[in-house]
Design a protein around this motif. Structure first.
Motif, short mmCIF file in Angstrom:
data_model
loop_
_atom_site.label_atom_id
_atom_site.label_comp_id
_atom_site.label_asym_id
_atom_site.label_seq_id
_atom_site.Cartn_x
_atom_site.Cartn_y
_atom_site.Cartn_z
N SER A 56 14.43 4.75 21.48
CA SER A 56 13.61 4.49 20.29
C SER A 56 14.44 3.92 19.15
CB SER A 56 12.90 5.77 19.85
OG SER A 56 12.04 6.25 20.86
N ALA A 57 15.64 4.45 18.98
CA ALA A 57 16.51 3.94 17.91
C ALA A 57 16.92 2.50 18.17
CB ALA A 57 17.75 4.83 17.78
N LEU A 58 17.27 2.20 19.41
CA LEU A 58 17.66 0.83 19.75
C LEU A 58 16.48 -0.12 19.61
CD1 LEU A 58 19.81 -1.11 20.70
CD2 LEU A 58 19.22 -0.54 23.06
N LEU A 59 15.29 0.34 19.98
CA LEU A 59 14.09 -0.50 19.83
C LEU A 59 13.86 -0.83 18.36
CD1 LEU A 59 11.56 -1.83 21.04
CD2 LEU A 59 10.37 0.36 20.72
N ALA A 74 14.00 -4.85 14.19
CA ALA A 74 14.46 -5.21 12.84
C ALA A 74 15.10 -6.60 12.83
CB ALA A 74 15.46 -4.17 12.33
N THR A 75 15.67 -7.03 13.95
CA THR A 75 16.28 -8.35 14.00
C THR A 75 15.24 -9.46 13.88
OG1 THR A 75 16.16 -8.46 16.43
CG2 THR A 75 18.13 -7.48 15.45
N MET A 76 13.97 -9.14 14.12
CA MET A 76 12.92 -10.15 13.98
C MET A 76 12.75 -10.57 12.52
SD MET A 76 10.07 -8.55 16.59
CE MET A 76 8.85 -9.78 16.15
N MET A 77 13.21 -9.74 11.58
CA MET A 77 13.09 -10.08 10.17
C MET A 77 14.19 -11.01 9.69
SD MET A 77 11.82 -6.47 8.48
CE MET A 77 13.20 -5.51 9.11
N LEU A 78 15.20 -11.24 10.55
CA LEU A 78 16.30 -12.13 10.18
C LEU A 78 15.96 -13.56 10.60
CD1 LEU A 78 19.39 -10.01 11.27
CD2 LEU A 78 18.56 -10.38 8.94
N GLN A 95 18.51 -19.01 10.84
CA GLN A 95 19.56 -19.67 10.07
C GLN A 95 20.64 -18.70 9.61
OE1 GLN A 95 16.35 -19.95 9.59
NE2 GLN A 95 15.80 -22.09 9.89
N VAL A 96 20.27 -17.40 9.46
CA VAL A 96 21.24 -16.40 9.01
C VAL A 96 22.28 -16.11 10.09
CG1 VAL A 96 21.50 -13.99 8.29
CG2 VAL A 96 19.60 -15.36 7.41
N THR A 97 21.86 -16.09 11.33
CA THR A 97 22.76 -15.73 12.43
C THR A 97 23.34 -16.94 13.15
OG1 THR A 97 20.86 -15.59 13.94
CG2 THR A 97 21.52 -13.57 12.81
N MET A 98 22.94 -18.12 12.76
CA MET A 98 23.34 -19.33 13.49
C MET A 98 24.86 -19.51 13.51
SD MET A 98 22.26 -23.24 12.69
CE MET A 98 20.55 -22.74 12.57
N THR A 127 14.17 -10.84 24.44
CA THR A 127 13.73 -11.45 23.18
C THR A 127 12.95 -10.40 22.40
OG1 THR A 127 13.54 -13.60 24.28
CG2 THR A 127 12.42 -13.34 22.16
N PRO A 128 13.30 -10.12 21.14
CA PRO A 128 12.69 -9.00 20.41
C PRO A 128 11.16 -9.00 20.45
CG PRO A 128 14.52 -9.86 19.15
CD PRO A 128 14.36 -10.78 20.33
N PHE A 129 10.52 -10.12 20.17
CA PHE A 129 9.06 -10.14 20.17
C PHE A 129 8.49 -9.84 21.54
CE2 PHE A 129 5.18 -12.64 20.99
CZ PHE A 129 4.31 -11.98 20.14
#
Length: 265
Positions: free
Chosen positions: A95-98, A103-107, A110-113, A140-142
């Motif tokens: 659950s914590a990893l999920l 949360a990475t979907m909010m990034l 361009q931020v991580t490129m 893929t998160p989604f």
């Protein structure tokens, strides 16, 4: 009745708005050069021709680009289908990893490129297909979230019964979880294929050798290096669009069911 007809007109107008660019591209692919910029514009060709498609194959190495694209996109789909259903497996800290993954979907990408590029460059993976393929095997998160929502409908008692019968985790995953998740998996495959098939930025960043180009940057390179031959270019774009369209049509029945079921969980 008037209100219903009004809604149909609005829907028809929206459909036409989205379909018109494709129709214009398809029409231009069959037009003679002198007919492309005819004034006033014509939606249908005055004379139909296949010469643009022949010219596209002569001027652009479409088969090489198509093979590169199919290889990388098929690997992405396979990686997604293998990784995302693992969200059904129960283990400590899931659950914590999920939560971190979602949360990475909010990034924005361009931020991580730049950090991701530096990572692959440090691994000497520049100008290879690894940066385009490997991330899909981590999910893929989604799509992880969507498949997880669908798999919540799979009874845990069924998995427990399989364990009592002596099935190991791999057998449970392969023989029970994957078959039951078919609608969600087909939906994920359609999403992943379309997303990666039309991806332009990642191949542009990581691929330098023209022999490794995918269709998206191959067409761009042709556009940048030569005078714009709109007929052959539109013919190539039609051939670029058709595979994604066929994949969506083939998986439409599962696509609608998978999205609606995942949304209701």
């Amino acid at each position: 009745m008037v209100r219903a007809n009004g809604r149909r007109l609005v829907v028809a107008g929206l459909v036409l708005l989205f379909v018109f660019p494709f129709l214009a591209m398809l029409s231009t692919a069959f037009k003679l050069p002198g007919d492309i910029f005819h004034a006033p514009p014509r939606l249908l060709p005055a004379e139909w021709t296949w010469d643009n498609f022949a010219a596209a194959f002569e001027q652009i190495p479409i088969w090489r680009y198509l093979g590169n694209t199919l290889f990388t996109r098929a690997a992405n789909v396979i990686g997604t289908l293998l990784a995302c259903p693992l969200s059904k497996v129960t283990w400590r800290g899931r659950s914590a990893l999920l939560a971190v993954v979602l949360a990475t979907m909010m990034l924005p990408p361009q931020v991580t490129m730049i950090p991701v590029y530096l990572l692959w460059n440090g691994l000497n993976a520049g100008d290879t297909y690894w940066p385009l393929i490997a991330p899909a095997f981590f999910g893929t998160p989604f799509l992880i979230f969507m498949i997880r929502q669908f798999l919540m409908s799979v009874p845990n008692d069924l998995i427990a019964a399989a364990r009592l019968d002596g099935a190991n985790e791999l057998r449970i995953y392969w023989s029970i979880v994957l078959p039951l998740a078919r609608p969600a998996l087909v939906t994920s495959a359609v999403f992943q294929f379309v997303w990666t098939w039309t991806d332009f930025l990642n191949p542009l960043i990581y691929l330098n050798d023209s022999e490794k180009y995918t269709l998206s940057i191959g067409l761009y390179a042709f556009f940048a290096e030569h005078d714009v031959a709109w007929g052959p270019l539109m013919a190539a774009c039609v051939m670029f669009t058709i595979p994604a369209l066929l994949i969506f049509i083939a998986g439409q029945r599962y696509f609608v069911g998978g999205v609606s079921t995942g949304a209701l969980k």
